[in-house]
Design a protein around this motif. Sequence first.
Motif, mmCIF file in Angstrom:
data_model
loop_
_atom_site.group_PDB
_atom_site.id
_atom_site.type_symbol
_atom_site.label_atom_id
_atom_site.label_comp_id
_atom_site.label_asym_id
_atom_site.label_seq_id
_atom_site.Cartn_x
_atom_site.Cartn_y
_atom_site.Cartn_z
ATOM 1 N N TYR A 1 -15.501 -11.318 -6.679
ATOM 2 C CA TYR A 1 -16.756 -11.571 -7.396
ATOM 3 C C TYR A 1 -17.994 -11.599 -6.502
ATOM 4 O O TYR A 1 -19.096 -11.790 -7.006
ATOM 5 N N ARG A 2 -17.818 -11.397 -5.195
ATOM 6 C CA ARG A 2 -18.967 -11.443 -4.306
ATOM 7 C C ARG A 2 -19.035 -10.258 -3.345
ATOM 8 O O ARG A 2 -19.800 -10.284 -2.388
ATOM 9 N N THR A 3 -18.208 -9.233 -3.570
ATOM 10 C CA THR A 3 -18.231 -8.053 -2.707
ATOM 11 C C THR A 3 -18.321 -6.791 -3.558
ATOM 12 O O THR A 3 -17.993 -6.802 -4.755
ATOM 13 N N ARG A 4 -18.746 -5.697 -2.929
ATOM 14 C CA ARG A 4 -18.848 -4.415 -3.646
ATOM 15 C C ARG A 4 -17.462 -3.908 -4.036
ATOM 16 O O ARG A 4 -17.299 -3.297 -5.101
ATOM 17 N N TRP A 5 -16.471 -4.148 -3.173
ATOM 18 C CA TRP A 5 -15.112 -3.716 -3.521
ATOM 19 C C TRP A 5 -14.619 -4.463 -4.752
ATOM 20 O O TRP A 5 -14.009 -3.883 -5.655
ATOM 21 N N GLY A 6 -14.889 -5.764 -4.819
ATOM 22 C CA GLY A 6 -14.506 -6.532 -5.990
ATOM 23 C C GLY A 6 -15.191 -6.039 -7.245
ATOM 24 O O GLY A 6 -14.601 -6.020 -8.336
ATOM 25 N N LEU A 7 -16.440 -5.608 -7.112
ATOM 26 C CA LEU A 7 -17.165 -5.043 -8.251
ATOM 27 C C LEU A 7 -16.476 -3.777 -8.746
ATOM 28 O O LEU A 7 -16.356 -3.551 -9.956
ATOM 29 N N ARG A 8 -16.004 -2.957 -7.813
ATOM 30 C CA ARG A 8 -15.296 -1.735 -8.194
ATOM 31 C C ARG A 8 -13.987 -2.081 -8.919
ATOM 32 O O ARG A 8 -13.638 -1.435 -9.914
ATOM 33 N N VAL A 9 -13.281 -3.075 -8.396
ATOM 34 C CA VAL A 9 -12.025 -3.483 -9.033
ATOM 35 C C VAL A 9 -12.268 -3.938 -10.465
ATOM 36 O O VAL A 9 -11.564 -3.526 -11.395
ATOM 37 N N THR B 1 -10.878 5.664 -8.090
ATOM 38 C CA THR B 1 -9.939 4.756 -8.754
ATOM 39 C C THR B 1 -8.569 4.733 -8.061
ATOM 40 O O THR B 1 -7.893 3.704 -8.070
ATOM 41 N N LYS B 2 -8.169 5.856 -7.453
ATOM 42 C CA LYS B 2 -6.880 5.879 -6.757
ATOM 43 C C LYS B 2 -6.893 4.955 -5.546
ATOM 44 O O LYS B 2 -5.920 4.243 -5.286
ATOM 45 N N SER B 3 -8.005 4.950 -4.819
ATOM 46 C CA SER B 3 -8.137 4.041 -3.675
ATOM 47 C C SER B 3 -8.167 2.591 -4.123
ATOM 48 O O SER B 3 -7.546 1.722 -3.505
ATOM 49 N N VAL B 4 -8.867 2.327 -5.220
ATOM 50 C CA VAL B 4 -8.919 0.964 -5.765
ATOM 51 C C VAL B 4 -7.525 0.513 -6.177
ATOM 52 O O VAL B 4 -7.120 -0.627 -5.902
ATOM 53 N N ASP B 5 -6.776 1.397 -6.817
ATOM 54 C CA ASP B 5 -5.414 1.057 -7.232
ATOM 55 C C ASP B 5 -4.547 0.681 -6.032
ATOM 56 O O ASP B 5 -3.845 -0.336 -6.043
ATOM 57 N N TYR C 1 0.838 -1.206 0.000
ATOM 58 C CA TYR C 1 0.000 0.000 0.000
ATOM 59 C C TYR C 1 0.871 1.254 0.000
ATOM 60 O O TYR C 1 0.649 2.178 -0.798
ATOM 61 N N VAL C 2 1.872 1.287 0.881
ATOM 62 C CA VAL C 2 2.770 2.442 0.950
ATOM 63 C C VAL C 2 3.562 2.572 -0.348
ATOM 64 O O VAL C 2 3.747 3.674 -0.888
ATOM 65 N N LEU C 3 4.018 1.438 -0.883
ATOM 66 C CA LEU C 3 4.804 1.454 -2.121
ATOM 67 C C LEU C 3 3.993 2.046 -3.271
ATOM 68 O O LEU C 3 4.511 2.846 -4.063
ATOM 69 N N GLU C 4 2.730 1.670 -3.364
ATOM 70 C CA GLU C 4 1.891 2.210 -4.434
ATOM 71 C C GLU C 4 1.657 3.707 -4.269
ATOM 72 O O GLU C 4 1.698 4.461 -5.244
#
Length: 300
Positions: free
Chosen positions: A171-179, A196-200, A87-90
């Motif tokens: 495939y079964r969560t809202r976060w996965g849908l965003r990804v 999109t920055k948070s998703v990245d 996370y920090v590296l990104e």
Amino acid sequence: MTFDILLMEMFNGISLFTILLLMAIGLAIVFGLMGVINMAHGEIMALGAYMTYLTSIGFAQYAPDWMDIYLFVAIPFAFSVTFAFGYVLERVFIRWFYNRPLDTMLATWGLSLILQQTYRSVFGAQEVSVPLASWLIGAWEPTAGIQLPLNRIFIVGLTALVALSVYMLLYRTRWGLRVRAVTQNRAMSAAVGINTKSVDALTFALGSGLAGIAGCVFTMIGSTNPGTGQVYIVDSFIVVVFGGIQSLIGTALSAFVIAESQTALEYLLSGSMAKATILVLVIVVLYFRPNGLFSIKSRG
């Protein structure tokens, strides 16, 4: 006798498949979402291995009576450390190289060299080993001629659990849908309000965390040194490209095909010849299917 040897060789292939899968899933997620060629992914795996090593030392020194369960602490610890590191590296490094694939490859290759030297300075250049828990020593013998190591059986079970968890997450969560939305169309996803920055950042962190688990798994079958990550990074990229970018199912099938093929060829040929043969076969397949053997079909 021949059947027993064949069965054990297939099981050895499954053991190699588990490590390739854990490494390649993380690469496939990051590569498919952000197009980032992370040459330091292997060093993140090594970080997970070293965290497992530190956990074993801590248990041996402060809680020797609990050594049989240290793995159940080491696995989430390795994941947490590599997740946070990713996370920090990104946030501070990777995000500046988006849409610059060559620059990303060169920058992360330089980062891998820095991490290798850091490991040498902190842990030394020598290999370090992690003791196996007593319940992972030995082998299961379903028949007189077949021996399946208990540690590799545990690795297979752990990998299946991790792969299932990743599938459910994506495939079964809202976060996965965003990804998946950002992977398919970043501009449209941003237009409908997805950060999109948070998703990245979280996706890169997840890929790093999976590499950390792969490093933890690696300590159960081999010793760790600063160059450990380089052993699997090329094979992992081959798995991702051969399976098809953005296809996790393709990545899993690709890892299985390559692992089983390599194990069979190593039994018949030398290790170097087996790797060379696999590489030639992959090049031939990609010549006819440049998007990968199991690539996702899209409408034109």
